[in-house]
Enzyme design. Structure first.
Site, PDB file in Angstrom:
ATOM      1  N   GLY A   1      52.118  37.637  46.129  1.00  0.00           N
ATOM      2  CA  GLY A   1      52.391  38.915  45.488  1.00  0.00           C
ATOM      3  C   GLY A   1      51.539  39.071  44.251  1.00  0.00           C
TER       4      GLY A   1
ATOM      5  N   HIS B   1      60.494  40.168  42.000  1.00  0.00           N
ATOM      6  CA  HIS B   1      59.570  39.520  41.060  1.00  0.00           C
ATOM      7  C   HIS B   1      58.456  40.501  40.643  1.00  0.00           C
ATOM      8  CE1 HIS B   1      57.139  35.784  39.846  1.00  0.00           C
ATOM      9  NE2 HIS B   1      56.262  36.759  39.775  1.00  0.00           N
ATOM     10  N   GLU B   2      57.868  41.182  41.633  1.00  0.00           N
ATOM     11  CA  GLU B   2      56.754  42.094  41.324  1.00  0.00           C
ATOM     12  C   GLU B   2      57.250  43.347  40.609  1.00  0.00           C
ATOM     13  OE1 GLU B   2      53.965  40.715  41.547  1.00  0.00           O
ATOM     14  OE2 GLU B   2      54.593  39.094  42.878  1.00  0.00           O
TER      15      GLU B   2
ATOM     16  N   GLN C   1      49.281  42.441  36.168  1.00  0.00           N
ATOM     17  CA  GLN C   1      48.682  41.105  36.076  1.00  0.00           C
ATOM     18  C   GLN C   1      47.154  41.173  35.989  1.00  0.00           C
ATOM     19  OE1 GLN C   1      51.198  39.629  39.510  1.00  0.00           O
ATOM     20  NE2 GLN C   1      50.939  37.730  38.359  1.00  0.00           N
TER      21      GLN C   1
ATOM     22  N   CYS D   1      54.190  32.055  40.192  1.00  0.00           N
ATOM     23  CA  CYS D   1      53.608  33.311  39.735  1.00  0.00           C
ATOM     24  C   CYS D   1      52.147  33.042  39.394  1.00  0.00           C
ATOM     25  CB  CYS D   1      54.355  33.806  38.497  1.00  0.00           C
ATOM     26  SG  CYS D   1      53.663  35.312  37.804  1.00  0.00           S
TER      27      CYS D   1
ATOM     28  N   HIS E   1      57.394  42.596  37.027  1.00  0.00           N
ATOM     29  CA  HIS E   1      56.074  42.644  36.370  1.00  0.00           C
ATOM     30  C   HIS E   1      55.757  44.053  35.873  1.00  0.00           C
ATOM     31  CE1 HIS E   1      54.113  38.775  36.647  1.00  0.00           C
ATOM     32  NE2 HIS E   1      54.363  38.645  37.932  1.00  0.00           N
TER      33      HIS E   1
HETATM   34 NI    NI Z   1      54.332  36.946  39.143  1.00  0.00          NI
END
Ligand code: NI
Length: 170
Positions: A45, A134-135, A50, A92, A138
């Site tokens: 992912g 999780h994403e 990021q 991650c 972010h």
């Molecule tokens: Ni991550």
């Protein structure tokens, strides 16, 4: 094009991403770069934040190595339902070399736009549900370290430092 993935504690990872107003050719090119960057890492992912791009976009592919690709693009994602609890050993790409057990919902229903700007809804469980949560975090500037206890946060700091040292030695 493979882009540089920001690593913790880069301040840009804390930015809250803005909704994408229009899925333009430029956004599609970014999605393609995100896919290429995720597969090259490799990871399952990657969120635009990021890469230092504060737009609400992430890509995932939770297929095992021996399975066909299950590539998904989420633009302006929303988690509309969550239930159950599961704990997964998460990694991650912004925390290279470390994994931590994190508790999240077992199942989620999410809504988003795909690469062509078309809305879709997906029900996910297991690893895909973990990745979507999780994403999504972010995109709100929330990182997996935020989910840990104070003790585990300190331990993670040490593990990150150790992983960096080992990386430098290689
Ligand atoms: Ni991550």
């Amino acid at each position: 094009m493979i882009r540089e993935i920001l690593e913790y504690p880069d301040a840009r990872l804390r930015e809250v991403a803005q909704p994408v107003s229009d899925v333009t050719a430029e956004i599609q090119a970014l999605v393609d770069d995100m896919a290429e960057t995720m597969y090259a890492a490799p990871g399952c992912g990657l969120a635009a934040t990021q890469l230092g791009i504060a737009q609400r976009i992430f890509v995932v592919d939770c297929a095992a190595e021996d399975e066909p690709s299950q590539f998904l693009v989420f633009i302006n994602p929303e988690i509309i339902e969550k239930d159950g609890v599961q704990t997964w050993e998460e990694g991650c790409l912004s925390f290279p070399g470390v994994t931590e057990e994190i508790k999240r919902a077992e199942r989620v229903t999410a809504r988003a736009l795909d690469r062509s700007g078309k809305p879709f809804e997906i029900e996910a469980e297991g690893l895909l549900a973990v990745a979507i949560q999780h994403e999504s975090d972010h995109l709100n500037g929330v990182l997996m370290i935020d989910k840990l206890s104070a003790l585990k946060k300190r331990m993670m700091g040490r593990k990150l430092a150790k992983a960096k040292q080992e990386d430098a030695r290689e």
